[in-house]
Design a protein around this motif. Sequence first.
Motif, PDB file in Angstrom:
ATOM      1  N   ASP A  19       0.117 -12.077  13.123  1.00  0.00           N
ATOM      2  CA  ASP A  19       0.134 -11.646  11.720  1.00  0.00           C
ATOM      3  C   ASP A  19      -1.276 -11.391  11.182  1.00  0.00           C
ATOM      4  O   ASP A  19      -1.426 -10.953  10.038  1.00  0.00           O
ATOM      5  CB  ASP A  19       0.947 -12.568  10.813  1.00  0.00           C
ATOM      6  CG  ASP A  19       0.705 -14.025  11.105  1.00  0.00           C
ATOM      7  OD1 ASP A  19      -0.232 -14.328  11.880  1.00  0.00           O
ATOM      8  OD2 ASP A  19       1.433 -14.866  10.559  1.00  0.00           O
ATOM      9  N   LEU A  20      -2.287 -11.588  11.992  1.00  0.00           N
ATOM     10  CA  LEU A  20      -3.637 -11.132  11.610  1.00  0.00           C
ATOM     11  C   LEU A  20      -3.811  -9.629  11.863  1.00  0.00           C
ATOM     12  O   LEU A  20      -4.789  -9.042  11.418  1.00  0.00           O
ATOM     13  CB  LEU A  20      -4.709 -11.912  12.375  1.00  0.00           C
ATOM     14  CG  LEU A  20      -4.735 -13.419  12.103  1.00  0.00           C
ATOM     15  CD1 LEU A  20      -5.862 -14.075  12.891  1.00  0.00           C
ATOM     16  CD2 LEU A  20      -4.906 -13.712  10.610  1.00  0.00           C
ATOM     17  N   ILE A  21      -2.866  -9.042  12.581  1.00  0.00           N
ATOM     18  CA  ILE A  21      -2.897  -7.579  12.781  1.00  0.00           C
ATOM     19  C   ILE A  21      -2.275  -6.939  11.550  1.00  0.00           C
ATOM     20  O   ILE A  21      -1.092  -7.094  11.284  1.00  0.00           O
ATOM     21  CB  ILE A  21      -2.096  -7.174  14.041  1.00  0.00           C
ATOM     22  CG1 ILE A  21      -2.693  -7.826  15.288  1.00  0.00           C
ATOM     23  CG2 ILE A  21      -2.041  -5.652  14.170  1.00  0.00           C
ATOM     24  CD1 ILE A  21      -1.871  -7.622  16.551  1.00  0.00           C
ATOM     25  N   GLU A  22      -3.095  -6.219  10.794  1.00  0.00           N
ATOM     26  CA  GLU A  22      -2.558  -5.599   9.582  1.00  0.00           C
ATOM     27  C   GLU A  22      -2.041  -4.188   9.828  1.00  0.00           C
ATOM     28  O   GLU A  22      -1.006  -3.799   9.307  1.00  0.00           O
ATOM     29  CB  GLU A  22      -3.655  -5.530   8.499  1.00  0.00           C
ATOM     30  CG  GLU A  22      -3.138  -4.979   7.169  1.00  0.00           C
ATOM     31  CD  GLU A  22      -4.271  -4.771   6.177  1.00  0.00           C
ATOM     32  OE1 GLU A  22      -5.400  -4.478   6.613  1.00  0.00           O
ATOM     33  OE2 GLU A  22      -4.017  -4.923   4.969  1.00  0.00           O
ATOM     34  N   ARG A  42      -7.181  -8.964   9.808  1.00  0.00           N
ATOM     35  CA  ARG A  42      -7.610  -9.691   8.613  1.00  0.00           C
ATOM     36  C   ARG A  42      -8.116 -11.051   9.057  1.00  0.00           C
ATOM     37  O   ARG A  42      -7.424 -11.767   9.784  1.00  0.00           O
ATOM     38  CB  ARG A  42      -6.431  -9.857   7.634  1.00  0.00           C
ATOM     39  CG  ARG A  42      -5.839  -8.533   7.155  1.00  0.00           C
ATOM     40  CD  ARG A  42      -6.759  -7.743   6.251  1.00  0.00           C
ATOM     41  NE  ARG A  42      -6.891  -8.339   4.946  1.00  0.00           N
ATOM     42  CZ  ARG A  42      -6.059  -8.118   3.927  1.00  0.00           C
ATOM     43  NH1 ARG A  42      -5.038  -7.278   4.066  1.00  0.00           N
ATOM     44  NH2 ARG A  42      -6.241  -8.706   2.770  1.00  0.00           N
TER      45      ARG A  42
END
Lengths: 358, 358, 358, 358
Positions: C240-243, C260
């Motif tokens: 979920d750090l991949i935006e 992010r």
Amino acid sequence: MTRKLVPAPDVPVPDILRCAYMEIQVTDLKASREFYVDVLGLTVTAEDENTVYLRTLEEFIHHNVVLRQGSIAAVAAFSFRVRAPEDVDRAEAYFKALGCRTERRAEGFVKGIGDSVRVEDPLGFPYEFFHDVEHVDRLAWRYDLYTPGALVRLDHFNQVTPDVPSAVKYIEGLGFRVTEDIRDGDGVVYAAWMRRKPTVHDTAMTGGNGPRMHHLAFSTHEKHNILAICDKLGALRKSDLIERGPGRHGVSNAFYLYLRDPDGHRVEIYTQDYYTGDPDNPVVSWDVHDNQRRDWWGNPVVPSWYTEASLVLDLDGNPQPVTERSDRSEMAATIGADGFSYTRKGDAEQGFKLGNSL
Amino acid sequence: MTRKLVPAPDVPVPDILRCAYMEIQVTDLKASREFYVDVLGLTVTAEDENTVYLRTLEEFIHHNVVLRQGSIAAVAAFSFRVRAPEDVDRAEAYFKALGCRTERRAEGFVKGIGDSVRVEDPLGFPYEFFHDVEHVDRLAWRYDLYTPGALVRLDHFNQVTPDVPSAVKYIEGLGFRVTEDIRDGDGVVYAAWMRRKPTVHDTAMTGGNGPRMHHLAFSTHEKHNILAICDKLGALRKSDLIERGPGRHGVSNAFYLYLRDPDGHRVEIYTQDYYTGDPDNPVVSWDVHDNQRRDWWGNPVVPSWYTEASLVLDLDGNPQPVTERSDRSEMAATIGADGFSYTRKGDAEQGFKLGNSL
Amino acid sequence: MTRKLVPAPDVPVPDILRCAYMEIQVTDLKASREFYVDVLGLTVTAEDENTVYLRTLEEFIHHNVVLRQGSIAAVAAFSFRVRAPEDVDRAEAYFKALGCRTERRAEGFVKGIGDSVRVEDPLGFPYEFFHDVEHVDRLAWRYDLYTPGALVRLDHFNQVTPDVPSAVKYIEGLGFRVTEDIRDGDGVVYAAWMRRKPTVHDTAMTGGNGPRMHHLAFSTHEKHNILAICDKLGALRKSDLIERGPGRHGVSNAFYLYLRDPDGHRVEIYTQDYYTGDPDNPVVSWDVHDNQRRDWWGNPVVPSWYTEASLVLDLDGNPQPVTERSDRSEMAATIGADGFSYTRKGDAEQGFKLGNSL
Amino acid sequence: MTRKLVPAPDVPVPDILRCAYMEIQVTDLKASREFYVDVLGLTVTAEDENTVYLRTLEEFIHHNVVLRQGSIAAVAAFSFRVRAPEDVDRAEAYFKALGCRTERRAEGFVKGIGDSVRVEDPLGFPYEFFHDVEHVDRLAWRYDLYTPGALVRLDHFNQVTPDVPSAVKYIEGLGFRVTEDIRDGDGVVYAAWMRRKPTVHDTAMTGGNGPRMHHLAFSTHEKHNILAICDKLGALRKSDLIERGPGRHGVSNAFYLYLRDPDGHRVEIYTQDYYTGDPDNPVVSWDVHDNQRRDWWGNPVVPSWYTEASLVLDLDGNPQPVTERSDRSEMAATIGADGFSYTRKGDAEQGFKLGNSL
């Protein structure tokens, strides 16, 4: 030369799945561990004072390599996994019927592997067959553990033996199929590639003084992974461990690199051969004079690659005596006094390339 | 040896942007077109009976290569683009002040290029400087035109000249900066790399009999693009056009391949050097005995790569006479009778690699 | 809307080399260090309790990122390197002439950087200019340190500002050149890319509420390096750090990924834009309704990418107030009630893709 | 729901080698040919007015795809190759014993394929089994024919069927083995992957209204080949043919891209799953709420990918009626009103990603 054709015995053949692991005797375990673990990035499944068990990232069986401290550099076992426990029985019976020495150990010869049989095969190689094995984590999804040169599978073995046609006959009897070979117009066979799993090979027979182990090969996902291994060896000032390549094979169409471990055992890094699983898969025969058979780009093969290989051990741990090849050698056919090679068939022109003169 | 140091004249220096194109004389235009267009995939901007104008996929000026039919294989111009029209005046004045023969053509020497000056520089090379140029489509986004080995930029030239320190002095006077070089402990300089755009080089000076053109180099995006060119040459049974590589350079840290066109003109395919645009960019000096300076993996350099190069033409189209290098040669220093090289500094051990014996 | 056009002052412009580093205030230094060092693999040049100095593998100046513990997440400096020490004087004079607040520190603001000036620029951004810097090892050849997703250079900054044409005017006055932009038929400019070094940009101006920092971008050598970062984030269960992405940009033609960091600061990983160093380099203008401008494959842009960005600090360390964009927003133009976009100009057809409806 | 478990008949099972080709009915043969040949680069083995036979570069059998002009878009055959001629007899007997309609043609149903049997299988799919086939050139070494997005193998089929457990039971009876699946805590099975050749699958069963064809998948050698297909589609302004991806699958660990052909038939491009040939190959079960199961990077699955699929034909060429899935749908479980998903098990936190809200 008289071929020592080994008639296939009239007993059921074990159903071999794939080449599974190699047991390698090394003379300096610390140096070998550094090469296989710190440089190549294999995963340590287990280790003790004298032994290191290593696996590739996509493997789920206990190991693909066993490094064992010994007094000489040699190979203790070429180990194949068979489909079912009974195939170990079949393997034992098969090699007994061949008149070979066999040794069966219900508890296995090495950690992680159960009931196994080891044999001194008709060519003098120490073959092992097992089914029972300890499962370990398949690390395929563990990208946090991947290195730029990540090794994902054990792909194949390569054996040196003087008489390739006889060796092929024997190994076909064991259920292997030839996918490619190198020949000349006189019928001399210089090498042959044989598979159980549907890749180009689980093992290959390379003509030369033998029995010796030419190399074991690991797969990467992509070609850049192989280049990354070279770059890393350069950074570590270990570039002289690169023996040959990287390059594109003609045979197998794979991208390759050959390294030498601290004992001189040869390791190939390999990627992208093709599916061979259909029974009528076309066999590709290469002319020994075709300059692109060993390297599709026509780059020369370093002489050591033709001549050097590792001793193999008998079941007592003693080195097998090496018999000289009496057939013509591939190196001589390629680069010897009367050798010639071509890039374009029928083309007599010689270029500036080292490949033509070596 | 007496250095023929050319004092930099006391006139303004033209502001050179980058190496822009090379005009190459070829003896069989059809064969050359096949090599550069059908094999390498360069884009034809324009052509007529005697000339083909070619560009890379990311280029927006008219061409990066001019192939011109001629009676001998030679280079007619190393052409640089300058920042402003007035820089052509400055270039003309600069070389006049150097005592060089110059020729100015307001309409340009070749199609697509406007007001230009060509000079016979102090080293004997035909240099050209221009600003005005016809813009053409930058094909960077035209992925429908990309081939597996797509060439995206002209990266650099490489020149052979006997006296590298004098050549460096001259070219630094012209505003170039050295990024890397090869030296020995006796102060002999074997080669130097110089840039205007912030890559490792726009041109390099390689010590040898000269003036001659060693190679011109095109960039690809990634390493696999370079491997694809090798694979294609193999498929076309033209693998003997591969002279050296592919490999990783020590100098420049780029990934490389050297080809020879049908006339023997050398073409490098190159990718991934580094940013050098800061004025205090650290110069990297390599020891000529460092076995990884030319190939980071320690793979041997084929002798032809050291000895062969293309003639260059004077402004009348006649080949410039070639002067022998009197400084020690790099090939001799590497592989000669008293040559030695190392992988690890101070390490006397010799491995099995061909690289050590060549 | 009234443009607040800032007239370029009539004083010499500093010669800016390139974007050099960003100082980022983070709220949990340990978490940020883990992200930038353990996940992204940046090299720690130096660190203390409150600060971590990081660099990319090909960098030779002290750092490309400074992480500093603070109470809020914000950007303390967009720092540019200038060609000569006197350019710091010029920068100070230039911004004073612009009526901006400036602060000069002979000893620098951060470790490793010498004489510097920081300014609150006309758009409200904290810009820094420096020349003196501590050199550190360029790790380009240290392949033993490379990870599969190795970051090799700082490529660019990206800033959010309400009035793009005014911002462009200002930054062109400072010597930057526009390489690409996004516009519509009514003359609204949504974003512009500006460079000093000859890549597509050193910084970009993105239309939106500002001043805010949209992202900073690091380069990899190849596309697979970017994919490897995604794979690793998946393995770490941090996907979920991949935006947004990975994908191919229309603008810049580069391959990209947006992440992010733990504070929400946006980091781009970027590779393979093109050379822009010629003064007549063609500017590429994209239609805001072109569905392939932001992603060449037409994949949708996640709304947060349009709306979220980091605060920036004034020279006292307080957040700059954010002004709303009064021009039409790109997100509204793309996906709003009256929004429309096209894959093929003039083609009204709507496909199944999410990109068309978002 | 009542499972329609089909008991495996007590007759010998045909020895299936691999998925071999799909016969696809298209409504505009010219448009389809352009997609498969001009865009994807498949090789035309043969063609006539109504039919195009296509193969991948490493294939040696006549074709991997048959495109046939028809009045509606639908799939006419999922065709598997069997080991021996007698396995066609076994297949016929097996499906007769299952009570299925079968049709045997000694001369084959399509050009290049000999003796075959086609069946309407218990799930309503048109399966074909054949052994005899015309051999054609394996183009693996023909790098002069490779495009940047070269497709080298047919990898698998994917079928939509309402009742996955029953489908798995049936296909296991036919000798396939499950390698991975997607489940939930209530025992609902959403999809399963089954193989004959030792890759992750020759076909997969995806839960949904069926029988329908979800996709057929081709392999490339490397990930950049897949990216090149996207880039080319962008250049051709056909980016709206990209439905989903590129990305990394959780299931299979392969890198993927989904396209839609001009009729909406879905085509996957796929690379780098793992060896599954051991009988005790570990089955990987994924939780339907795991946000990384379908895309390892957590990127959202476009709704059309869940809902749209191609009709399949009965042996008379009429579309099979579609039965609704009564089990919970994966899309609903993922993104529905009461849907939830996780990146880290037990982690309730929701990020900014579209993937969480879709």
